[in-house]
Design a protein around this motif. Structure first.
Motif, PDB file in Angstrom:
ATOM      1  N   UNK A 106       0.813  -1.219   0.000  1.00 50.55           N
ATOM      2  CA  UNK A 106       0.000   0.000   0.000  1.00 50.55           C
ATOM      3  C   UNK A 106       0.845   1.265   0.000  1.00 50.55           C
ATOM      4  N   UNK A 107       2.016   1.240   0.606  1.00 47.74           N
ATOM      5  CA  UNK A 107       2.894   2.415   0.543  1.00 47.74           C
ATOM      6  C   UNK A 107       3.285   2.693  -0.898  1.00 47.74           C
ATOM      7  N   UNK A 108       3.511   1.640  -1.670  1.00 47.33           N
ATOM      8  CA  UNK A 108       3.908   1.827  -3.063  1.00 47.33           C
ATOM      9  C   UNK A 108       2.723   2.126  -3.975  1.00 47.33           C
ATOM     10  N   UNK A 109       1.594   1.441  -3.777  1.00 48.99           N
ATOM     11  CA  UNK A 109       0.453   1.659  -4.667  1.00 48.99           C
ATOM     12  C   UNK A 109      -0.307   2.937  -4.307  1.00 48.99           C
ATOM     13  N   UNK A 110      -0.683   3.090  -3.049  1.00 48.05           N
ATOM     14  CA  UNK A 110      -1.452   4.264  -2.639  1.00 48.05           C
ATOM     15  C   UNK A 110      -0.541   5.455  -2.362  1.00 48.05           C
ATOM     16  N   UNK A 111       0.617   5.197  -1.782  1.00 48.37           N
ATOM     17  CA  UNK A 111       1.525   6.290  -1.458  1.00 48.37           C
ATOM     18  C   UNK A 111       2.235   6.845  -2.682  1.00 48.37           C
ATOM     19  N   UNK A 112       3.044   6.018  -3.310  1.00 50.21           N
ATOM     20  CA  UNK A 112       3.829   6.479  -4.463  1.00 50.21           C
ATOM     21  C   UNK A 112       3.034   6.458  -5.764  1.00 50.21           C
ATOM     22  N   UNK A 113       1.993   5.630  -5.813  1.00 51.48           N
ATOM     23  CA  UNK A 113       1.169   5.603  -7.015  1.00 51.48           C
ATOM     24  C   UNK A 113       1.539   4.536  -8.012  1.00 51.48           C
ATOM     25  N   UNK A 114       2.348   3.547  -7.607  1.00 48.19           N
ATOM     26  CA  UNK A 114       2.670   2.459  -8.526  1.00 48.19           C
ATOM     27  C   UNK A 114       1.375   1.809  -9.004  1.00 48.19           C
ATOM     28  N   UNK A 115       1.274   1.582 -10.295  1.00 48.16           N
ATOM     29  CA  UNK A 115       0.089   0.917 -10.831  1.00 48.16           C
ATOM     30  C   UNK A 115       0.051  -0.530 -10.357  1.00 48.16           C
ATOM     31  N   UNK A 116      -1.145  -1.101 -10.306  1.00 49.47           N
ATOM     32  CA  UNK A 116      -1.297  -2.494  -9.891  1.00 49.47           C
ATOM     33  C   UNK A 116      -0.341  -3.374 -10.692  1.00 49.47           C
ATOM     34  N   UNK A 117       0.326  -4.320 -10.049  1.00 48.56           N
ATOM     35  CA  UNK A 117       1.344  -5.143 -10.723  1.00 48.56           C
ATOM     36  C   UNK A 117       0.813  -5.865 -11.953  1.00 48.56           C
ATOM     37  N   UNK A 118       1.679  -5.953 -12.941  1.00 45.70           N
ATOM     38  CA  UNK A 118       1.397  -6.662 -14.183  1.00 45.70           C
ATOM     39  C   UNK A 118       2.630  -7.485 -14.550  1.00 45.70           C
ATOM     40  N   UNK A 119       2.491  -8.466 -15.445  1.00 42.05           N
ATOM     41  CA  UNK A 119       3.656  -9.279 -15.817  1.00 42.05           C
ATOM     42  C   UNK A 119       4.863  -8.457 -16.254  1.00 42.05           C
ATOM     43  N   UNK A 282     -10.758  -6.833  -7.685  1.00 39.56           N
ATOM     44  CA  UNK A 282     -11.253  -6.760  -9.062  1.00 39.56           C
ATOM     45  C   UNK A 282     -11.226  -5.323  -9.585  1.00 39.56           C
ATOM     46  N   UNK A 283     -11.449  -4.352  -8.696  1.00 38.67           N
ATOM     47  CA  UNK A 283     -11.388  -2.946  -9.112  1.00 38.67           C
ATOM     48  C   UNK A 283      -9.966  -2.558  -9.511  1.00 38.67           C
ATOM     49  N   UNK A 284      -8.984  -3.098  -8.812  1.00 31.48           N
ATOM     50  CA  UNK A 284      -7.583  -2.831  -9.154  1.00 31.48           C
ATOM     51  C   UNK A 284      -7.208  -3.444 -10.502  1.00 31.48           C
ATOM     52  N   UNK A 285      -7.867  -4.531 -10.837  1.00 29.12           N
ATOM     53  CA  UNK A 285      -7.474  -5.320 -12.010  1.00 29.12           C
ATOM     54  C   UNK A 285      -8.313  -4.969 -13.236  1.00 29.12           C
ATOM     55  N   UNK A 286      -8.375  -3.694 -13.582  1.00 27.52           N
ATOM     56  CA  UNK A 286      -9.096  -3.312 -14.794  1.00 27.52           C
ATOM     57  C   UNK A 286      -8.126  -3.311 -15.971  1.00 27.52           C
ATOM     58  N   UNK A 287      -8.645  -3.658 -17.137  1.00 34.35           N
ATOM     59  CA  UNK A 287      -7.787  -3.848 -18.303  1.00 34.35           C
ATOM     60  C   UNK A 287      -7.126  -2.552 -18.753  1.00 34.35           C
ATOM     61  N   UNK A 288      -7.879  -1.460 -18.770  1.00 29.79           N
ATOM     62  CA  UNK A 288      -7.333  -0.175 -19.207  1.00 29.79           C
ATOM     63  C   UNK A 288      -7.506   0.840 -18.083  1.00 29.79           C
ATOM     64  N   UNK A 289      -6.408   1.161 -17.414  1.00 30.24           N
ATOM     65  CA  UNK A 289      -6.473   2.096 -16.287  1.00 30.24           C
ATOM     66  C   UNK A 289      -5.802   3.429 -16.607  1.00 30.24           C
ATOM     67  N   UNK A 290      -5.679   3.749 -17.894  1.00 25.48           N
ATOM     68  CA  UNK A 290      -4.998   4.987 -18.282  1.00 25.48           C
ATOM     69  C   UNK A 290      -5.669   6.218 -17.677  1.00 25.48           C
ATOM     70  N   UNK A 291      -6.982   6.180 -17.544  1.00 26.83           N
ATOM     71  CA  UNK A 291      -7.693   7.338 -16.998  1.00 26.83           C
ATOM     72  C   UNK A 291      -7.403   7.545 -15.513  1.00 26.83           C
TER      73      UNK A 291
END
Length: 474
Positions: A106-119, A282-291
């Motif tokens: 959460x420090x990385x995703x919510x704090x720094x803003x790293x996008x949900x992990x992908x391959x 499931x909300x984190x895992x959306x196909x297109x999160x550019x917005x």
């Protein structure tokens, strides 16, 4: 199978007595690590007390976003190990490892803003799993000169696993001991490397857990995590095994869907309280999160791929929304869940404090919205003091409101002016103002665009591409 087990126990005892090198046993609470730890335990219990001199460390890494059912299971098991090891006079020490605060999910995703992990952006495994265990192993190796890692890895897990193990086998320096691929001074012993999944389950059912944790309950947990709610043991090669259940981090977006979490919620009414976790995952895992993400990279630079800007970290509004959803899920589970999850912690206060500092001091989000979000989502006051009484914006929301009013709908202008004012505030309170102009220039370089289309045009110009008509990107 009993004869094979006895031969393996004899092998483990022989390796244990061969030298004074300490052992580190990897334990996750799953079937493979459980049978491995159980075999080591049974082997040591068969030795005279005076020969049980070499320390055996059982380590379990809690990522802090583990499936709550599995995490609770593993933690109870570690407690049982500590009690039973002392009672049985075994040199076994159980350790629960966690990531450094800076490395948590959460420090990385919510704090720094790293996008949900992908391959192609798998930032989580190294920080959450590998670093904590490697640090412990390296510390032991430095203290004793060498360490033997006892792992429940099996060739039947996957083709990739089999190839990796076979490659390391070629470098074996002693019988059954392979060099670790990345940890110097570490040898790997994998006692169940040739076992099938069904052999693992048969052994777990045949031999009671020596530290008092029920293997039948472990089987039930796997069964509950299987979509068909079945867990066959003796099967032919066409029958799916219970070992196919994947129980890792509930936030994992490396797979299309978390089948184990979904199956647990579906198969067991008592686990219905985990539905908020499934919804957030499931909300984190959306196909297109550019917005949801900034059109700039984390360092403010621009990168073009397939004629579009590569989007970087989550925007302020997206990060605030993730935090609100997470706290609401935690609050809902505490209020409506069974008694044993009434104090569940999905995000720690230490993480919240660090996220708050990152938002205000690193990202110049001087509105300091975290305490308000916490209070709105939980109904409780945020248990933290003001960050810094000298922060002008911290106690002057009216200034932010004025800035919003002046900038209107121009979000980039708002971000630019807000960051410039915060940089000036920081240097104004310093005795030395060296570096002020560089800091201001960095802000202007990052926020010097009207919008994403303007930034894309600049990136194309910098690459020497001809200008395109407005709207061509879309």
């Amino acid at each position: 199978m009993d004869e094979a087990i006895q031969e393996l126990l004899a092998e483990i005892r022989e390796l244990y007595l061969a030298d004074g090198t300490p052992w580190v046993v990897g334990y996750s609470g799953g079937k493979d690590s459980t049978i491995t730890a159980q075999l080591v335990w049974m082997a040591l219990a068969g030795l005279p007390v005076e020969q049980r001199t070499k320390p055996v460390h059982v380590i379990s890494t809690d990522t802090l976003v583990e499936n709550p059912v599995v995490a609770a299971w593993a933690n109870r098991s570690l407690e049982a190990m500590r009690t039973a090891a002392a009672a049985q006079q075994l040199p076994i020490e159980a350790h629960r490892l966690t990531p450094e605060l800076e490395d948590t999910f959460w420090v990385n995703l919510i704090g720094r803003g790293y996008a949900a992990p992908r391959p192609k952006f798998r930032w989580c495994t190294e920080r959450l799993k590998i670093r904590p265990s490697n640090k412990f192993i390296i510390d032991v190796a430095n203290k004793y000169g060498q360490v033997i890692l006892v792992l429940g890895i099996r060739k039947a897990e996957s083709t990739t696993r089999r190839r990796t193990m076979e490659r390391h086998e070629k470098g074996r320096v002693r019988d059954r001991l392979s060099p670790h691929g990345s940890l110097p001074g570490s040898l790997v012993y994998s006692p169940v490397e040739a076992w099938t999944t069904d052999e693992v389950w048969m052994a777990l059912m045949q031999y009671p857990n020596p530290w008092g944790h029920s293997n039948k309950d472990l089987l039930a947990m796997y069964r509950g995590a299987s979509e068909d709610s079945e867990c066959p043991l003796v099967v032919d090669t066409s029958t799916p095994s219970c070992g196919d259940s994947r129980m890792g981090c509930w936030t994992c977006t490396m797979v299309e869907q978390d089948k184990s979490l979904k199956a647990m919620v579906t198969n067991d009414e008592e686990l219905d309280w985990m539905r908020p976790l499934l919804a957030l995952r499931d909300a984190l895992d959306i196909e297109d999160d550019r917005h949801l993400r900034d059109f700039r990279r984390m360092n403010g630079t621009l990168m073009i791929h397939r004629d579009r800007l590569v989007h970087g970290p989550y925007t302020q509004s997206a990060r605030e929304d993730w935090l609100r959803r997470l706290l609401e899920a935690q609050t809902k589970i505490r209020a409506r869940g069974p008694e044993y999850v009434r104090d569940i912690t999905l995000i720690t206060l230490d993480e919240l404090h660090l996220i708050r500092r990152i938002w205000v001091f690193k990202k110049h989000e001087v509105e300091d919205n975290l305490p308000t979000i916490y209070e709105e989502a939980t109904g409780e006051p945020f248990p933290g003091r003001p960050l810094d009484e000298t922060i002008a914006f911290n106690a002057a929301q009216s200034m932010i409101d004025t800035l919003r009013e002046v900038c209107g709908d121009d979000e980039e202008e708002f971000l630019r002016v807000r960051a410039l004012l915060e940089v000036e505030r920081i240097y104004n309170s310093s005795t030395r103002r060296a570096g002020l102009y560089d800091a201001l220039e960095k802000v202007l370089m990052k926020h010097g665009f009207e919008d994403e289309e303007d930034a894309l045009a600049f990136a194309r110009f910098r690459r020497g591409e001809p200008a395109k008509e407005q709207g061509a990107l879309f």
